[in-house]
Design a protein around this motif. Structure first.
Motif, PDB file in Angstrom:
ATOM      1  N   THR B 157     -66.841 -44.263 -19.211  1.00  0.00           N
ATOM      2  CA  THR B 157     -67.595 -43.424 -18.269  1.00  0.00           C
ATOM      3  C   THR B 157     -68.325 -44.255 -17.214  1.00  0.00           C
ATOM      4  O   THR B 157     -68.578 -45.449 -17.404  1.00  0.00           O
ATOM      5  CB  THR B 157     -68.638 -42.559 -19.002  1.00  0.00           C
ATOM      6  N   TRP B 158     -68.672 -43.580 -16.122  1.00  0.00           N
ATOM      7  CA  TRP B 158     -69.409 -44.180 -15.004  1.00  0.00           C
ATOM      8  C   TRP B 158     -70.876 -44.342 -15.409  1.00  0.00           C
ATOM      9  O   TRP B 158     -71.518 -43.383 -15.821  1.00  0.00           O
ATOM     10  CB  TRP B 158     -69.286 -43.261 -13.789  1.00  0.00           C
ATOM     11  N   GLN B 159     -71.398 -45.573 -15.314  1.00  0.00           N
ATOM     12  CA  GLN B 159     -72.775 -45.844 -15.734  1.00  0.00           C
ATOM     13  C   GLN B 159     -73.493 -46.634 -14.647  1.00  0.00           C
ATOM     14  O   GLN B 159     -73.475 -47.860 -14.642  1.00  0.00           O
ATOM     15  CB  GLN B 159     -72.772 -46.620 -17.066  1.00  0.00           C
ATOM     16  N   PRO B 160     -74.093 -45.913 -13.694  1.00  0.00           N
ATOM     17  CA  PRO B 160     -74.743 -46.598 -12.565  1.00  0.00           C
ATOM     18  C   PRO B 160     -75.876 -47.511 -13.037  1.00  0.00           C
ATOM     19  O   PRO B 160     -76.542 -47.210 -14.029  1.00  0.00           O
ATOM     20  CB  PRO B 160     -75.302 -45.456 -11.718  1.00  0.00           C
ATOM     21  N   HIS B 161     -76.064 -48.608 -12.314  1.00  0.00           N
ATOM     22  CA  HIS B 161     -77.198 -49.500 -12.603  1.00  0.00           C
ATOM     23  C   HIS B 161     -78.309 -49.211 -11.603  1.00  0.00           C
ATOM     24  O   HIS B 161     -78.570 -49.996 -10.716  1.00  0.00           O
ATOM     25  CB  HIS B 161     -76.755 -50.969 -12.532  1.00  0.00           C
ATOM     26  N   ASP B 162     -78.906 -48.044 -11.735  1.00  0.00           N
ATOM     27  CA  ASP B 162     -79.913 -47.592 -10.783  1.00  0.00           C
ATOM     28  C   ASP B 162     -81.185 -47.227 -11.561  1.00  0.00           C
ATOM     29  O   ASP B 162     -81.263 -46.141 -12.148  1.00  0.00           O
ATOM     30  CB  ASP B 162     -79.357 -46.375 -10.026  1.00  0.00           C
TER      31      ASP B 162
END
Lengths: 187, 193
Positions: B157-162
């Protein structure tokens, strides 16, 4: 002896489920959807995924409980289930199921172990997005169930006949009501 | 890119919950009982168990969502966020209670595998006053995160580093919990963000 006090005489996950009905309910609901809900993968195939992961996690109770369900669904073919646990790549199952078991085995080691190549192999054998999704989630869920059962040091009977009877009951009746009548208050 | 086609813009488990609502329901129900219902362990303490296990499993999304939720439940200050980071590094050296340290030690063993939990681990927790229910729930929270972490990472899955996004998620979850009466509605509202 188990790490906490359960009603006596309940094998495997039944002790923890009798101890904690509030968590037993969603756990059984999840198992029911994953293993018996409408799906293009047969219930037998899904039980094999559960059995294989439980075997890789060395959980005696789960691999025998779900191995018995799978065998019952395969006309009592216990040898096939044993073959899958030893080496599924040489077992008499479809190439698609082999590819899905490979994904399940990677998930058991850790989610990041699943590669695009693993997924590509499954797709080439016709696996759909839902089948790949369900394979990963069944494998992940059994990494939970196995840890729940072994992490509390539950009692696992060794009698194959008990697992056969239990397997038939789970296959016929399912998981949702499987812990409704546990002797929570009895000794 | 995720291993299967998920709705765009939904990070981590959220895309998966939308993809498969029939499994989302029991999973959300489980986490609601484990992390939110009335308990002798605080909500923040139970979130810490989830954070420690997710960190050991190296799941970026889960450790940051639940880390932020735990920090928000503690008050949401920079010190609260720092404490959560310290727990991930070395919980034994943090100022949390001795009982929580003993429970986190059990959770860490469960992460490695159920059979790693020893009688001595359980005895240590009991000596700090842990009850059967607290030990049971610690094992099941740790086991459940071994599922959630594998689900989130196993499907790529997409896991933003924000960091800001995780602060927002932590605030929302600390306030609202994991179950909405109308899950599909909640997921729709996530989808439009």
């Amino acid at each position: 002896m188990a790490h906490i006090h359960f009603p006596e005489g309940l094998p495997g996950i039944l002790g923890p489920m009798a101890f904690s009905p509030a968590t037993a309910k969603p756990l059984n609901a999840l198992a029911e959807v994953l293993l018996r809900g409408p799906n293009s993968l047969s219930a037998a195939d899904r039980e094999m995924i559960a059995t294989y992961v439980s075997s890789q996690n060395d959980c005696y109770f789960c691999q025998h409980a779900h191995g018995a369900v799978a065998a019952y669904r395969m006309q009592g073919n216990e040898k096939l289930i044993a073959d899958i646990k030893v080496n599924f790549e040489s077992a008499a199952i479809s190439d698609k199921l082999k590819a899905l078991l490979a994904i399940a085995g990677k998930t058991q080691k850790g989610g990041k172990q699943v590669t695009s190549a693993d997924v590509e192999r499954a797709r080439q054998q016709g696996a759909t997005d839902k089948e790949i999704h369900d394979t990963v989630l069944i494998a992940a869920a059994f990494c939970m169930f196995n840890r729940y059962v072994d992490g509390l040091a539950t009692w696992a009977p060794a009698d194959p006949e008990m697992y056969r009877e239990n397997g038939k009951r789970l296959a016929d009746v399912g998981y949702v009501h499987s812990t409704d009548n546990l002797p929570a208050a009895q000794k | 890119m995720a291993h299967i086609k998920l709705q765009e813009g939904l990070p981590g488990i959220r895309g998966l919950l939308v993809f498969s609502p029939e499994t989302a329901k029991p999973m959300c129900d489980l986490v609601q009982v484990l992390l939110r219902d009335d308990h002798t362990l605080t909500r923040a303490e139970r979130e810490m168990i989830g954070v420690h296990v997710s960190s050991e499993n190296d799941c970026y999304y889960c450790q940051h969502c639940h880390g932020s939720t735990a920090a928000q439940l503690l008050g949401g200050s920079n010190d609260d966020y720092a404490l959560i980071d310290q727990i991930k590094w070395d919980f034994e050296a943090t100022p949390i209670s001795d009982k929580m340290k003993a429970l986190l030690a059990i959770a860490g063993k469960v992460q490695m595998g159920g059979k790693h939990v020893t009688t001595a681990d359980v005895e240590r927790a009991r000596k700090q006053g842990a009850t059967d229910k607290e030990i049971h729930d610690t094992v099941l929270i740790a086991a459940a995160f071994c599922m959630f972490n594998r689900y989130v990472d196993g499907l790529g899955t997409w896991q933003p580093h924000d960091p800001e996004m995780y602060v927002e998620i932590g605030k929302q979850t600390a306030t609202k919990g994991y179950v909405n009466r109308d899950l599909s509605k909640r997921l729709e509202s996530l989808a439009t963000k």
